[in-house]
Scaffold this active site. Sequence first.
Site, PDB file in Angstrom:
ATOM      1  N   LYS A  38      38.521  35.727  33.064  1.00  0.00           N
ATOM      2  CA  LYS A  38      39.845  35.848  33.702  1.00  0.00           C
ATOM      3  C   LYS A  38      40.928  35.820  32.629  1.00  0.00           C
ATOM      4  O   LYS A  38      40.950  34.935  31.767  1.00  0.00           O
ATOM      5  CB  LYS A  38      40.084  34.709  34.694  1.00  0.00           C
ATOM      6  CG  LYS A  38      41.442  34.799  35.405  1.00  0.00           C
ATOM      7  CD  LYS A  38      41.579  33.751  36.492  1.00  0.00           C
ATOM      8  CE  LYS A  38      42.010  32.403  35.968  1.00  0.00           C
ATOM      9  NZ  LYS A  38      43.441  32.371  35.569  1.00  0.00           N
TER      10      LYS A  38
ATOM     11  N   ASP B 222      44.500  38.344  36.244  1.00  0.00           N
ATOM     12  CA  ASP B 222      45.171  37.418  37.163  1.00  0.00           C
ATOM     13  C   ASP B 222      46.653  37.306  36.810  1.00  0.00           C
ATOM     14  O   ASP B 222      47.110  36.293  36.291  1.00  0.00           O
ATOM     15  CB  ASP B 222      44.488  36.053  37.087  1.00  0.00           C
ATOM     16  CG  ASP B 222      45.013  35.070  38.111  1.00  0.00           C
ATOM     17  OD1 ASP B 222      45.516  35.518  39.157  1.00  0.00           O
ATOM     18  OD2 ASP B 222      44.914  33.850  37.863  1.00  0.00           O
TER      19      ASP B 222
ATOM     20  N   LYS C  53      49.116  37.959  39.195  1.00  0.00           N
ATOM     21  CA  LYS C  53      49.804  37.511  40.412  1.00  0.00           C
ATOM     22  C   LYS C  53      51.127  38.257  40.637  1.00  0.00           C
ATOM     23  O   LYS C  53      52.190  37.666  40.775  1.00  0.00           O
ATOM     24  CB  LYS C  53      50.065  36.007  40.357  1.00  0.00           C
ATOM     25  CG  LYS C  53      48.809  35.148  40.291  1.00  0.00           C
ATOM     26  CD  LYS C  53      49.161  33.662  40.306  1.00  0.00           C
ATOM     27  CE  LYS C  53      47.925  32.786  40.293  1.00  0.00           C
ATOM     28  NZ  LYS C  53      47.236  32.791  38.994  1.00  0.00           N
TER      29      LYS C  53
ATOM     30  N   ASP D 260      56.808  41.121  43.820  1.00  0.00           N
ATOM     31  CA  ASP D 260      58.106  41.749  43.601  1.00  0.00           C
ATOM     32  C   ASP D 260      58.406  42.682  44.768  1.00  0.00           C
ATOM     33  O   ASP D 260      57.673  42.703  45.763  1.00  0.00           O
ATOM     34  CB  ASP D 260      58.101  42.510  42.263  1.00  0.00           C
ATOM     35  CG  ASP D 260      59.435  42.430  41.540  1.00  0.00           C
ATOM     36  OD1 ASP D 260      60.473  42.772  42.171  1.00  0.00           O
ATOM     37  OD2 ASP D 260      59.457  42.025  40.364  1.00  0.00           O
TER      38      ASP D 260
ATOM     39  N   THR E  51      46.542  26.654  44.316  1.00  0.00           N
ATOM     40  CA  THR E  51      45.769  25.438  44.558  1.00  0.00           C
ATOM     41  C   THR E  51      46.451  24.189  44.021  1.00  0.00           C
ATOM     42  O   THR E  51      45.999  23.077  44.285  1.00  0.00           O
ATOM     43  CB  THR E  51      44.363  25.542  43.949  1.00  0.00           C
ATOM     44  OG1 THR E  51      44.466  25.893  42.566  1.00  0.00           O
ATOM     45  CG2 THR E  51      43.542  26.592  44.677  1.00  0.00           C
TER      46      THR E  51
ATOM     47  N   ARG F 143      38.007  24.598  32.331  1.00  0.00           N
ATOM     48  CA  ARG F 143      37.874  23.453  31.430  1.00  0.00           C
ATOM     49  C   ARG F 143      36.537  22.733  31.485  1.00  0.00           C
ATOM     50  O   ARG F 143      36.050  22.286  30.435  1.00  0.00           O
ATOM     51  CB  ARG F 143      39.035  22.479  31.677  1.00  0.00           C
ATOM     52  CG  ARG F 143      40.347  22.959  31.080  1.00  0.00           C
ATOM     53  CD  ARG F 143      41.543  22.179  31.586  1.00  0.00           C
ATOM     54  NE  ARG F 143      41.889  22.558  32.954  1.00  0.00           N
ATOM     55  CZ  ARG F 143      42.957  22.099  33.600  1.00  0.00           C
ATOM     56  NH1 ARG F 143      43.763  21.222  33.009  1.00  0.00           N
ATOM     57  NH2 ARG F 143      43.221  22.502  34.816  1.00  0.00           N
TER      58      ARG F 143
END
Length: 247
Positions: free
Chosen positions: A38, A65, A67, A70, A128, A220
């Site tokens: 990603k 990614d 996002k 607009d 999230t 992570r």
Amino acid sequence: MTGHPRSPADRIIVPLDVASEADAYRLVERLPQISFWKIGLELFVSTGPSLLEQLQSAGKKIFLDLKFHDIPNTMAGACRSASRYGVELMTLHATAGPVALQAAVAAAQEGSPSPSEVPQLIAVTLLTSIDERSLAFDLKVPLELSDYTLQMALLARQNGLTGSVCSPHEAPLLRRWCGKEWLLVCPGVRPTWSQKGDQQRVMTPSQAVKAGADYLVIGRPITQATNPSEAFQTICDEIAAVVESTL
């Protein structure tokens, strides 16, 4: 274009959450067994499309990614340009509205190198990092979190998108209402042996797969592990056990 994953390893998307192209290459070289990466805003703004080309030449799949959110004309232009890169998944906010979503879908088809390389457009329903209290008190949305997430996913589905990003906690609801072909991409996945970090609505990998997630975005716990390869394999084994138990 990508679809539903076929193996446990294919279900895991690892974020390249680093600041430079050199750092990204080092991480990819350190984890050659990972096939799906990603790329988010920080890295894309830092490196531009050259990193995408390098990953693709190495046979990697890409979740872009960014996002997008607009007005319709700008959304269309952004999706048309980004679709030229031949990535597998691309995100845009469902809250851009139906006109913008429809324009994005049409533009992605126009901009893709070929009909077989049109990216799957994945709707961001709710970040999230936002929990129930924040949705109600900070954003003043008069819906339960799960109801809001479902409405955003249905809006995206009705306007031509093929999946959504959601917490694994909302995955069963979205699977029930959006159907088995709807792709569910779930961040907020943390093994029991890792820290929750800034994610508020989390599940373990096995719980997320049982809930209906197609793809698990896990960063992570893998990239910052003492032994990243071992951490990745442990998660693959956990997913495989769930899949085998359902056969």
